[in-house]
Design a protein around this motif. Structure first.
Motif, PDB file in Angstrom:
ATOM      1  N   PRO A 132       0.845  -1.196   0.000  1.00  0.00           N
ATOM      2  CA  PRO A 132       0.000   0.000   0.000  1.00  0.00           C
ATOM      3  C   PRO A 132       0.884   1.252   0.000  1.00  0.00           C
ATOM      4  O   PRO A 132       1.696   1.449   0.904  1.00  0.00           O
ATOM      5  N   GLY A 133       0.733   2.097  -1.003  1.00  0.00           N
ATOM      6  CA  GLY A 133       1.594   3.264  -1.124  1.00  0.00           C
ATOM      7  C   GLY A 133       1.441   4.252   0.024  1.00  0.00           C
ATOM      8  O   GLY A 133       0.393   4.335   0.665  1.00  0.00           O
ATOM      9  N   HIS A 134       2.544   4.976   0.296  1.00  0.00           N
ATOM     10  CA  HIS A 134       2.564   6.065   1.280  1.00  0.00           C
ATOM     11  C   HIS A 134       2.302   5.539   2.698  1.00  0.00           C
ATOM     12  O   HIS A 134       2.578   4.382   2.983  1.00  0.00           O
ATOM     13  N   GLY A 135       1.791   6.392   3.588  1.00  0.00           N
ATOM     14  CA  GLY A 135       1.565   5.984   4.969  1.00  0.00           C
ATOM     15  C   GLY A 135       2.222   6.933   5.955  1.00  0.00           C
ATOM     16  O   GLY A 135       3.263   7.536   5.668  1.00  0.00           O
ATOM     17  N   GLY A 136       1.626   7.069   7.144  1.00  0.00           N
ATOM     18  CA  GLY A 136       2.160   7.954   8.167  1.00  0.00           C
ATOM     19  C   GLY A 136       2.185   9.397   7.701  1.00  0.00           C
ATOM     20  O   GLY A 136       1.197   9.907   7.145  1.00  0.00           O
ATOM     21  N   HIS A 137       3.324  10.061   7.890  1.00  0.00           N
ATOM     22  CA  HIS A 137       3.421  11.469   7.489  1.00  0.00           C
ATOM     23  C   HIS A 137       3.421  11.641   5.971  1.00  0.00           C
ATOM     24  O   HIS A 137       3.184  12.741   5.467  1.00  0.00           O
ATOM     25  N   ASP A 138       3.690  10.566   5.249  1.00  0.00           N
ATOM     26  CA  ASP A 138       3.654  10.609   3.787  1.00  0.00           C
ATOM     27  C   ASP A 138       2.218  10.311   3.342  1.00  0.00           C
ATOM     28  O   ASP A 138       1.836   9.159   3.153  1.00  0.00           O
ATOM     29  N   ASP A 155      -6.746   0.631   2.254  1.00  0.00           N
ATOM     30  CA  ASP A 155      -8.039  -0.050   2.174  1.00  0.00           C
ATOM     31  C   ASP A 155      -8.079  -0.987   0.968  1.00  0.00           C
ATOM     32  O   ASP A 155      -8.538  -2.138   1.075  1.00  0.00           O
ATOM     33  N   THR A 156      -7.587  -0.526  -0.173  1.00  0.00           N
ATOM     34  CA  THR A 156      -7.575  -1.374  -1.368  1.00  0.00           C
ATOM     35  C   THR A 156      -6.671  -2.583  -1.174  1.00  0.00           C
ATOM     36  O   THR A 156      -6.995  -3.701  -1.600  1.00  0.00           O
ATOM     37  N   ALA A 157      -5.538  -2.370  -0.513  1.00  0.00           N
ATOM     38  CA  ALA A 157      -4.604  -3.473  -0.248  1.00  0.00           C
ATOM     39  C   ALA A 157      -5.257  -4.536   0.628  1.00  0.00           C
ATOM     40  O   ALA A 157      -5.100  -5.742   0.378  1.00  0.00           O
ATOM     41  N   ARG A 158      -5.957  -4.105   1.667  1.00  0.00           N
ATOM     42  CA  ARG A 158      -6.632  -5.080   2.533  1.00  0.00           C
ATOM     43  C   ARG A 158      -7.668  -5.877   1.760  1.00  0.00           C
ATOM     44  O   ARG A 158      -7.807  -7.097   1.947  1.00  0.00           O
ATOM     45  N   ARG A 159      -8.395  -5.205   0.897  1.00  0.00           N
ATOM     46  CA  ARG A 159      -9.406  -5.891   0.088  1.00  0.00           C
ATOM     47  C   ARG A 159      -8.743  -6.894  -0.858  1.00  0.00           C
ATOM     48  O   ARG A 159      -9.231  -8.024  -1.025  1.00  0.00           O
ATOM     49  N   LEU A 160      -7.632  -6.486  -1.472  1.00  0.00           N
ATOM     50  CA  LEU A 160      -6.916  -7.395  -2.368  1.00  0.00           C
ATOM     51  C   LEU A 160      -6.405  -8.603  -1.594  1.00  0.00           C
ATOM     52  O   LEU A 160      -6.512  -9.747  -2.062  1.00  0.00           O
ATOM     53  N   GLY A 161      -5.858  -8.370  -0.406  1.00  0.00           N
ATOM     54  CA  GLY A 161      -5.364  -9.479   0.403  1.00  0.00           C
ATOM     55  C   GLY A 161      -6.452 -10.469   0.758  1.00  0.00           C
ATOM     56  O   GLY A 161      -6.242 -11.689   0.716  1.00  0.00           O
ATOM     57  N   THR A 162      -7.635  -9.969   1.093  1.00  0.00           N
ATOM     58  CA  THR A 162      -8.759 -10.843   1.435  1.00  0.00           C
ATOM     59  C   THR A 162      -9.159 -11.708   0.244  1.00  0.00           C
ATOM     60  O   THR A 162      -9.411 -12.913   0.377  1.00  0.00           O
ATOM     61  N   ILE A 163      -9.213 -11.080  -0.942  1.00  0.00           N
ATOM     62  CA  ILE A 163      -9.594 -11.819  -2.152  1.00  0.00           C
ATOM     63  C   ILE A 163      -8.580 -12.910  -2.459  1.00  0.00           C
ATOM     64  O   ILE A 163      -8.939 -14.062  -2.758  1.00  0.00           O
ATOM     65  N   LEU A 164      -7.296 -12.563  -2.400  1.00  0.00           N
ATOM     66  CA  LEU A 164      -6.262 -13.540  -2.743  1.00  0.00           C
ATOM     67  C   LEU A 164      -6.216 -14.687  -1.745  1.00  0.00           C
ATOM     68  O   LEU A 164      -6.083 -15.857  -2.132  1.00  0.00           O
ATOM     69  N   ARG A 165      -6.328 -14.371  -0.458  1.00  0.00           N
ATOM     70  CA  ARG A 165      -6.311 -15.435   0.551  1.00  0.00           C
ATOM     71  C   ARG A 165      -7.486 -16.385   0.370  1.00  0.00           C
ATOM     72  O   ARG A 165      -7.352 -17.597   0.577  1.00  0.00           O
ATOM     73  N   ALA A 166      -8.643 -15.850  -0.012  1.00  0.00           N
ATOM     74  CA  ALA A 166      -9.804 -16.700  -0.251  1.00  0.00           C
ATOM     75  C   ALA A 166      -9.572 -17.663  -1.413  1.00  0.00           C
ATOM     76  O   ALA A 166     -10.197 -18.717  -1.487  1.00  0.00           O
ATOM     77  N   LYS A 167      -8.655 -17.291  -2.321  1.00  0.00           N
ATOM     78  CA  LYS A 167      -8.302 -18.148  -3.452  1.00  0.00           C
ATOM     79  C   LYS A 167      -7.120 -19.065  -3.130  1.00  0.00           C
ATOM     80  O   LYS A 167      -6.630 -19.776  -4.009  1.00  0.00           O
ATOM     81  N   GLY A 168      -6.638 -19.010  -1.880  1.00  0.00           N
ATOM     82  CA  GLY A 168      -5.522 -19.849  -1.474  1.00  0.00           C
ATOM     83  C   GLY A 168      -4.160 -19.296  -1.834  1.00  0.00           C
ATOM     84  O   GLY A 168      -3.167 -20.036  -1.826  1.00  0.00           O
ATOM     85  N   ILE A 169      -4.077 -17.999  -2.141  1.00  0.00           N
ATOM     86  CA  ILE A 169      -2.810 -17.373  -2.520  1.00  0.00           C
ATOM     87  C   ILE A 169      -2.255 -16.632  -1.312  1.00  0.00           C
ATOM     88  O   ILE A 169      -2.894 -15.706  -0.799  1.00  0.00           O
ATOM     89  N   PRO A 170      -1.078 -16.991  -0.811  1.00  0.00           N
ATOM     90  CA  PRO A 170      -0.494 -16.304   0.349  1.00  0.00           C
ATOM     91  C   PRO A 170      -0.159 -14.844   0.019  1.00  0.00           C
ATOM     92  O   PRO A 170       0.200 -14.515  -1.120  1.00  0.00           O
ATOM     93  N   VAL A 171      -0.285 -13.984   1.014  1.00  0.00           N
ATOM     94  CA  VAL A 171       0.045 -12.577   0.829  1.00  0.00           C
ATOM     95  C   VAL A 171       0.895 -12.080   1.992  1.00  0.00           C
ATOM     96  O   VAL A 171       0.825 -12.600   3.108  1.00  0.00           O
ATOM     97  N   VAL A 172       1.701 -11.075   1.710  1.00  0.00           N
ATOM     98  CA  VAL A 172       2.502 -10.363   2.699  1.00  0.00           C
ATOM     99  C   VAL A 172       2.300  -8.879   2.429  1.00  0.00           C
ATOM    100  O   VAL A 172       2.301  -8.456   1.262  1.00  0.00           O
ATOM    101  N   PHE A 173       2.126  -8.084   3.479  1.00  0.00           N
ATOM    102  CA  PHE A 173       1.936  -6.646   3.328  1.00  0.00           C
ATOM    103  C   PHE A 173       3.208  -5.910   3.735  1.00  0.00           C
ATOM    104  O   PHE A 173       3.880  -6.291   4.699  1.00  0.00           O
ATOM    105  N   THR A 174       3.502  -4.819   3.023  1.00  0.00           N
ATOM    106  CA  THR A 174       4.610  -3.966   3.448  1.00  0.00           C
ATOM    107  C   THR A 174       4.188  -3.040   4.592  1.00  0.00           C
ATOM    108  O   THR A 174       5.038  -2.540   5.323  1.00  0.00           O
ATOM    109  N   ARG A 175       2.904  -2.799   4.735  1.00  0.00           N
ATOM    110  CA  ARG A 175       2.356  -2.111   5.919  1.00  0.00           C
ATOM    111  C   ARG A 175       0.904  -2.529   6.079  1.00  0.00           C
ATOM    112  O   ARG A 175       0.198  -2.788   5.092  1.00  0.00           O
ATOM    113  N   THR A 176       0.463  -2.590   7.326  1.00  0.00           N
ATOM    114  CA  THR A 176      -0.919  -2.976   7.627  1.00  0.00           C
ATOM    115  C   THR A 176      -1.645  -1.897   8.423  1.00  0.00           C
ATOM    116  O   THR A 176      -2.767  -2.101   8.859  1.00  0.00           O
TER     117      THR A 176
END
Length: 346
Positions: A132-138, A155-176
């Protein structure tokens, strides 16, 4: 009319050997040096991919056949492949009544798109690093309703992660969470997951405002970034970690962009194009990677769409479909890598 292309030739830059291939009924490739850059005659390009060219009119060319369609204009930085806008590394060139396509675009754009099954794959991919781009003071771009890009991206990243996990695809986030993460740390996280691909999620801003979606992957070595026109800088010749995945980068960006532009089919300006850049998270990243710009928060139409949770869900689903297309094209097979910008052999 002829296109004059400014070329930068660096002493000591060794181009990798040219592989001249031969397809059924093809006499082989006969690249031409024009302005210190290599081009392939359009008739050989058509013969190889089984395309037919209509008579060029007013500086335009239209190709069609089993591989798909290509529409381009002389001097334009873009072509339309099957109706989808793609940035060229170098414009199509007309010289002495003949059309040419650059060797870089042949190898690093058209071949991965037309023949995804030929893209070299060293190992199967099983997961996705979601950035997910940016974050904090940025905070990133500011929408017309006062919200910031960092919120929409997370928010979009969380939604993408939920969709991929439901398909059995592991995900890692650079920030949550709403946390500032340096670009170098995002790359480090990617480095820890060598069998993943990388997707960075952003929203755009410009003045005067643009409109639509863009999908970026790394510019090939020796080619300019899309926003730099045809001018090649000295730094564009430097070898970068991400260039080891040039063909996979192209395929991943193409597959995702193809799905994104279908989100609003009634919007003729939705497709801002598959583009090239040297963003840090693409440049220094060892994984196949893309950066998605999901719309312009400075544009009233885009901003209104992005502000809707349902639309962000649709955008996340489109990215997921693109990722699935990529996994289907690459997984289950491995092949040795081949030289950058080598001409297709068969």
């Amino acid at each position: 009319m002829r296109i004059l292309i400014q070329a930068v030739v660096l002493v000591g830059i060794a181009f990798l050997p040219l592989r001249v291939g031969r397809a059924a009924g093809s006499p082989g490739w006969h690249p031409a040096i024009i302005g210190a850059r290599e081009y392939v005659p359009i008739e050989e390009f058509c013969r190889f991919y089984g395309l037919s060219a209509s008579e060029p009119a007013l500086g335009e060319i239209h190709l069609s056949g089993g591989a798909g369609t290509v529409e381009g204009k002389q001097g334009s930085p873009y072509v339309y492949i099957d109706g989808i806008r793609h940035a060229l590394s170098f414009p199509l060139l007309e010289k002495d009544g003949r059309w040419y396509v650059s060797r870089t675009d042949l190898s690093c754009l058209f071949d991965p798109v037309f023949r995804p099954w030929r893209v070299p794959v060293r190992s199967s991919f099983r997961g996705v690093v979601i950035d997910p781009g940016h974050g904090g003071h940025d905070k990133g771009a500011r929408s017309r309703n006062g919200r910031y890009e960092k919120e929409y991206a997370l928010d979009t990243a969380r939604r993408l992660g939920t969709i991929l996990r439901a398909k059995g695809i592991p995900v890692v986030f650079t920030r949550t969470s709403d946390l500032f993460v340096p670009l170098e740390e995002r790359v480090r996280i990617a480095q820890e997951h060598p069998d993943y691909v990388f997707v960075s999620l952003h929203y755009n801003q410009s003045e005067p405002s643009g409109h639509g979606v863009e999908t970026y992957c790394l510019a090939p070595r020796g080619a300019p970034s899309s926003n730099n026109g045809i001018w090649v800088r000295r730094v564009d010749y430097l070898p970068l970690p991400g260039n080891g995945n040039d063909l996979l980068n192209t395929l991943l960006a193409h597959d995702i962009h193809l799905e994104l532009v279908r989100l609003r089919p009634d919007d003729p300006e939705m497709d801002r194009g598959f583009r090239r850049a040297r963003f840090v998270v693409l440049r220094d990243n060892p994984l196949p990677g893309v950066l998605v710009e999901g719309g312009f928060l400075s544009d009233p139409v885009d901003s209104a769409w992005v502000d809707q949770p349902g639309y962000r869900q649709q955008l996340a689903a489109a990215v997921a479909r693109g990722l699935e297309r990529f996994f289907q094209a690459t997984n289950g097979r491995t092949s040795p890598s081949h030289a950058l910008r080598a001409l297709p052999a068969d």
